[in-house]
Design a protein around this motif. Structure first.
Motif, PDB file in Angstrom:
ATOM      1  N   VAL A 196     -42.039   7.330  -9.734  1.00 49.76           N
ATOM      2  CA  VAL A 196     -43.140   7.660 -10.657  1.00 49.76           C
ATOM      3  C   VAL A 196     -43.461   9.155 -10.574  1.00 49.76           C
ATOM      4  O   VAL A 196     -43.609   9.854 -11.597  1.00 49.76           O
ATOM      5  CB  VAL A 196     -44.392   6.804 -10.328  1.00 49.76           C
ATOM      6  CG1 VAL A 196     -45.621   7.342 -11.075  1.00 49.76           C
ATOM      7  CG2 VAL A 196     -44.138   5.347 -10.693  1.00 49.76           C
ATOM      8  N   ILE A 197     -43.546   9.643  -9.293  1.00 45.09           N
ATOM      9  CA  ILE A 197     -43.848  11.076  -9.102  1.00 45.09           C
ATOM     10  C   ILE A 197     -42.766  11.938  -9.734  1.00 45.09           C
ATOM     11  O   ILE A 197     -43.042  12.939 -10.426  1.00 45.09           O
ATOM     12  CB  ILE A 197     -44.009  11.391  -7.604  1.00 45.09           C
ATOM     13  CG1 ILE A 197     -45.297  10.728  -7.075  1.00 45.09           C
ATOM     14  CG2 ILE A 197     -44.030  12.891  -7.340  1.00 45.09           C
ATOM     15  CD1 ILE A 197     -45.442  10.723  -5.577  1.00 45.09           C
ATOM     16  N   GLU A 198     -41.509  11.519  -9.520  1.00 40.63           N
ATOM     17  CA  GLU A 198     -40.381  12.272 -10.092  1.00 40.63           C
ATOM     18  C   GLU A 198     -40.467  12.293 -11.625  1.00 40.63           C
ATOM     19  O   GLU A 198     -40.258  13.340 -12.274  1.00 40.63           O
ATOM     20  CB  GLU A 198     -39.067  11.619  -9.622  1.00 40.63           C
ATOM     21  CG  GLU A 198     -37.792  12.278 -10.119  1.00 40.63           C
ATOM     22  CD  GLU A 198     -37.569  13.675  -9.542  1.00 40.63           C
ATOM     23  OE1 GLU A 198     -38.243  14.028  -8.529  1.00 40.63           O
ATOM     24  OE2 GLU A 198     -36.748  14.422 -10.108  1.00 40.63           O
ATOM     25  N   ALA A 199     -40.784  11.075 -12.173  1.00 41.05           N
ATOM     26  CA  ALA A 199     -40.895  10.961 -13.638  1.00 41.05           C
ATOM     27  C   ALA A 199     -42.010  11.856 -14.165  1.00 41.05           C
ATOM     28  O   ALA A 199     -41.851  12.556 -15.187  1.00 41.05           O
ATOM     29  CB  ALA A 199     -41.161   9.503 -14.019  1.00 41.05           C
ATOM     30  N   LEU A 200     -43.147  11.859 -13.415  1.00 41.23           N
ATOM     31  CA  LEU A 200     -44.258  12.718 -13.837  1.00 41.23           C
ATOM     32  C   LEU A 200     -43.879  14.199 -13.778  1.00 41.23           C
ATOM     33  O   LEU A 200     -44.238  15.002 -14.643  1.00 41.23           O
ATOM     34  CB  LEU A 200     -45.491  12.457 -12.953  1.00 41.23           C
ATOM     35  CG  LEU A 200     -46.199  11.122 -13.187  1.00 41.23           C
ATOM     36  CD1 LEU A 200     -47.264  10.886 -12.115  1.00 41.23           C
ATOM     37  CD2 LEU A 200     -46.845  11.124 -14.572  1.00 41.23           C
ATOM     38  N   ARG A 201     -43.097  14.545 -12.658  1.00 36.52           N
ATOM     39  CA  ARG A 201     -42.681  15.949 -12.512  1.00 36.52           C
ATOM     40  C   ARG A 201     -41.775  16.378 -13.663  1.00 36.52           C
ATOM     41  O   ARG A 201     -41.956  17.437 -14.280  1.00 36.52           O
ATOM     42  CB  ARG A 201     -41.950  16.107 -11.173  1.00 36.52           C
ATOM     43  CG  ARG A 201     -41.695  17.564 -10.767  1.00 36.52           C
ATOM     44  CD  ARG A 201     -40.948  17.608  -9.453  1.00 36.52           C
ATOM     45  NE  ARG A 201     -39.638  16.989  -9.554  1.00 36.52           N
ATOM     46  CZ  ARG A 201     -38.587  17.578 -10.111  1.00 36.52           C
ATOM     47  NH1 ARG A 201     -38.708  18.792 -10.635  1.00 36.52           N
ATOM     48  NH2 ARG A 201     -37.435  16.964 -10.166  1.00 36.52           N
ATOM     49  N   VAL A 202     -40.821  15.468 -14.005  1.00 42.06           N
ATOM     50  CA  VAL A 202     -39.884  15.774 -15.102  1.00 42.06           C
ATOM     51  C   VAL A 202     -40.654  15.911 -16.427  1.00 42.06           C
ATOM     52  O   VAL A 202     -40.451  16.848 -17.210  1.00 42.06           O
ATOM     53  CB  VAL A 202     -38.793  14.686 -15.196  1.00 42.06           C
ATOM     54  CG1 VAL A 202     -37.959  14.851 -16.465  1.00 42.06           C
ATOM     55  CG2 VAL A 202     -37.899  14.740 -13.974  1.00 42.06           C
ATOM     56  N   THR A 203     -41.558  14.979 -16.644  1.00 42.36           N
ATOM     57  CA  THR A 203     -42.362  14.999 -17.865  1.00 42.36           C
ATOM     58  C   THR A 203     -43.166  16.291 -17.950  1.00 42.36           C
ATOM     59  O   THR A 203     -43.263  16.934 -19.007  1.00 42.36           O
ATOM     60  CB  THR A 203     -43.323  13.793 -17.879  1.00 42.36           C
ATOM     61  OG1 THR A 203     -42.565  12.622 -17.646  1.00 42.36           O
ATOM     62  CG2 THR A 203     -44.059  13.674 -19.195  1.00 42.36           C
ATOM     63  N   SER A 204     -43.745  16.655 -16.812  1.00 43.14           N
ATOM     64  CA  SER A 204     -44.550  17.865 -16.777  1.00 43.14           C
ATOM     65  C   SER A 204     -43.700  19.100 -17.118  1.00 43.14           C
ATOM     66  O   SER A 204     -44.130  19.972 -17.870  1.00 43.14           O
ATOM     67  CB  SER A 204     -45.171  17.986 -15.376  1.00 43.14           C
ATOM     68  OG  SER A 204     -45.761  19.234 -15.208  1.00 43.14           O
ATOM     69  N   GLN A 205     -42.468  19.123 -16.560  1.00 43.90           N
ATOM     70  CA  GLN A 205     -41.550  20.242 -16.853  1.00 43.90           C
ATOM     71  C   GLN A 205     -41.258  20.322 -18.355  1.00 43.90           C
ATOM     72  O   GLN A 205     -41.279  21.397 -18.974  1.00 43.90           O
ATOM     73  CB  GLN A 205     -40.238  20.062 -16.078  1.00 43.90           C
ATOM     74  CG  GLN A 205     -40.349  20.573 -14.642  1.00 43.90           C
ATOM     75  CD  GLN A 205     -39.032  20.398 -13.903  1.00 43.90           C
ATOM     76  OE1 GLN A 205     -38.125  19.715 -14.403  1.00 43.90           O
ATOM     77  NE2 GLN A 205     -38.924  21.020 -12.752  1.00 43.90           N
ATOM     78  N   LYS A 206     -40.960  19.146 -18.908  1.00 40.12           N
ATOM     79  CA  LYS A 206     -40.633  19.087 -20.347  1.00 40.12           C
ATOM     80  C   LYS A 206     -41.824  19.580 -21.173  1.00 40.12           C
ATOM     81  O   LYS A 206     -41.665  20.329 -22.151  1.00 40.12           O
ATOM     82  CB  LYS A 206     -40.277  17.644 -20.766  1.00 40.12           C
ATOM     83  CG  LYS A 206     -39.043  17.100 -20.085  1.00 40.12           C
ATOM     84  CD  LYS A 206     -37.788  17.738 -20.596  1.00 40.12           C
ATOM     85  CE  LYS A 206     -36.554  17.140 -19.938  1.00 40.12           C
ATOM     86  NZ  LYS A 206     -35.353  17.956 -20.218  1.00 40.12           N
ATOM     87  N   LEU A 207     -43.014  19.111 -20.773  1.00 33.38           N
ATOM     88  CA  LEU A 207     -44.224  19.506 -21.507  1.00 33.38           C
ATOM     89  C   LEU A 207     -44.439  21.026 -21.418  1.00 33.38           C
ATOM     90  O   LEU A 207     -44.817  21.692 -22.388  1.00 33.38           O
ATOM     91  CB  LEU A 207     -45.458  18.768 -20.960  1.00 33.38           C
ATOM     92  CG  LEU A 207     -45.584  17.303 -21.369  1.00 33.38           C
ATOM     93  CD1 LEU A 207     -46.721  16.621 -20.609  1.00 33.38           C
ATOM     94  CD2 LEU A 207     -45.835  17.209 -22.883  1.00 33.38           C
ATOM     95  N   GLN A 224     -39.780  -0.620  -0.883  1.00 29.74           N
ATOM     96  CA  GLN A 224     -39.687  -0.726  -2.353  1.00 29.74           C
ATOM     97  C   GLN A 224     -40.863  -0.014  -3.019  1.00 29.74           C
ATOM     98  O   GLN A 224     -40.704   0.699  -4.025  1.00 29.74           O
ATOM     99  CB  GLN A 224     -39.645  -2.197  -2.777  1.00 29.74           C
ATOM    100  CG  GLN A 224     -38.239  -2.792  -2.769  1.00 29.74           C
ATOM    101  CD  GLN A 224     -38.227  -4.189  -3.374  1.00 29.74           C
ATOM    102  OE1 GLN A 224     -39.226  -4.907  -3.322  1.00 29.74           O
ATOM    103  NE2 GLN A 224     -37.110  -4.554  -3.961  1.00 29.74           N
ATOM    104  N   GLY A 225     -42.051  -0.195  -2.443  1.00 27.84           N
ATOM    105  CA  GLY A 225     -43.261   0.446  -2.970  1.00 27.84           C
ATOM    106  C   GLY A 225     -43.146   1.970  -2.928  1.00 27.84           C
ATOM    107  O   GLY A 225     -43.466   2.671  -3.903  1.00 27.84           O
ATOM    108  N   LEU A 226     -42.679   2.450  -1.741  1.00 29.00           N
ATOM    109  CA  LEU A 226     -42.522   3.905  -1.581  1.00 29.00           C
ATOM    110  C   LEU A 226     -41.523   4.467  -2.590  1.00 29.00           C
ATOM    111  O   LEU A 226     -41.718   5.543  -3.174  1.00 29.00           O
ATOM    112  CB  LEU A 226     -42.063   4.224  -0.152  1.00 29.00           C
ATOM    113  CG  LEU A 226     -43.144   4.075   0.935  1.00 29.00           C
ATOM    114  CD1 LEU A 226     -42.520   4.230   2.316  1.00 29.00           C
ATOM    115  CD2 LEU A 226     -44.258   5.108   0.726  1.00 29.00           C
ATOM    116  N   GLU A 227     -40.432   3.716  -2.785  1.00 29.59           N
ATOM    117  CA  GLU A 227     -39.390   4.147  -3.717  1.00 29.59           C
ATOM    118  C   GLU A 227     -39.953   4.209  -5.154  1.00 29.59           C
ATOM    119  O   GLU A 227     -39.708   5.180  -5.902  1.00 29.59           O
ATOM    120  CB  GLU A 227     -38.193   3.186  -3.635  1.00 29.59           C
ATOM    121  CG  GLU A 227     -37.052   3.468  -4.599  1.00 29.59           C
ATOM    122  CD  GLU A 227     -36.391   4.815  -4.373  1.00 29.59           C
ATOM    123  OE1 GLU A 227     -36.566   5.396  -3.261  1.00 29.59           O
ATOM    124  OE2 GLU A 227     -35.724   5.316  -5.304  1.00 29.59           O
ATOM    125  N   ALA A 228     -40.733   3.165  -5.492  1.00 29.97           N
ATOM    126  CA  ALA A 228     -41.341   3.118  -6.832  1.00 29.97           C
ATOM    127  C   ALA A 228     -42.283   4.305  -7.033  1.00 29.97           C
ATOM    128  O   ALA A 228     -42.266   4.979  -8.082  1.00 29.97           O
ATOM    129  CB  ALA A 228     -42.095   1.803  -7.015  1.00 29.97           C
TER     130      ALA A 228
END
Lengths: 120, 193
Positions: A89-100, A81-85
């Motif tokens: 988070v990393i995926e969310a950061l990557r997406v956010t970074s792309q958008k930025l 569960q921790g690894l998945e979380a």
């Protein structure tokens, strides 16, 4: 007379005892015959006691193993569960970074076109 | 009930001793043998006729008892069992014995034994007459006059119809009376009792 006859018969047939030697020998034989049975009963009791001990030990060991396995599985589950979380988070950061990046590129292209129009 | 009768107390003691004997306690086994050996040995002796055979049968019966103690429920059951096994085994032995085989007959009591004030010669004569009876008739007579059982109890011990027991008793007593000097022949009054 009949009663007298019957009482004579009763007296004639009074029980008699065997010799003392015979009695002692008989008691010794009976005790010897009972001995192995008693010993066997004691051995059986001992075996039953030992079996009960083994059963209790086996049950306790099974319980401990079950608890250990359950804890291990729970830890694995928590870790997964921790690894998945973390992955999320990393995926969310990557997406956010792309958008930025995209936003930054858009702003940057807009500002350069304005500069061209004003002749800067 | 506040107090036990002597018989109830004795039966209780015997039952307690029987329970200890079942557990293999030597003292209880010895007490059990001492309490019942006279009855078993006397039945065997008067059925078979010799001390050696009586001792062999007594030993066999008690060894069989030793192996079957678990099945004995009470002191009265024990007494019933001992009488039944002793008489049945003696009858079987007598049936197997060859008709031509002559066995010397040991008398079991000394002539000077007159505890009851009776006639020792007459009593010896009466015991000697037992050998003329058939094995079942001898067993019936012994259970009646040695063990003091009533005909119903004898029928149960020997697994014999009650009327057969009564008929054995009557015929045996007739035979003994006829061969006993001075004994009064059986009258109808005797038969009715």
């Amino acid at each position: 007379m009949s009663e007298d006859f019957e009482s004579q018969l009763r007296a004639a047939l009074r029980p008699v005892a065997p010799s003392d030697d015979f009695t002692q020998d008989l008691i010794a034989r009976m005790t010897a015959a009972q001995g192995p049975q008693s010993a066997q009963r004691a051995l059986n009791r001992q075996r039953r006691g030992a079996s009960a001990g083994w059963f209790a030990a086996a049950a306790a060991a099974s319980l401990l193993i079950a608890v250990g396995v359950q804890q291990h599985l729970r830890q694995q589950h928590d870790r997964a569960q921790g690894l998945e979380a973390r992955r999320q988070v990393i995926e969310a950061l990557r997406v956010t970074s792309q958008k930025l990046d995209l936003a930054y590129q858009a702003i940057k292209s807009q500002s350069s076109s304005l500069d061209d129009e004003q002749g800067v | 009930m506040d107090t036990l009768t002597l018989n109830e107390a004795a039966a209780g003691d015997s039952d307690a001793q029987l329970a200890k004997a079942r557990l293999g306690e030597r003292a209880a086994l010895a007490a059990l043998v001492r309490a019942h050996q006279r009855s078993v040995y006397s039945l065997a002796l008067r059925m078979l006729g010799t001390r050696d055979q009586a001792e062999d049968l007594t030993q066999d019966v008690f060894m069989q008892l030793s192996a079957n103690l678990k099945s004995i429920e009470s002191s009265s059951h024990l007494l019933f069992w001992l009488r039944r096994v002793t008489t049945n085994r003696a009858i079987d032995q007598l049936r197997r014995r060859s008709r031509l085989e002559m066995t010397p007959w040991d008398d079991d009591a000394p002539l000077f034994s007159t505890e009851d004030g009776g006639d020792p010669l007459l009593q010896k004569h009466l015991r000697a007459l037992l050998r003329d009876l058939t094995a079942p008739a001898r067993a019936v007579l012994l259970l009646r006059y040695q063990e003091d059982l009533d005909p119903v109890e004898i029928a149960a011990a020997l697994d014999m119809p009650l009327n057969t027991v009564k008929s054995h008793l009557k015929r045996s007593l007739d035979t003994i009376r006829q061969n006993t000097p001075g004994a009064r022949p059986v009258t109808q009054e005797d038969e009715s009792t």
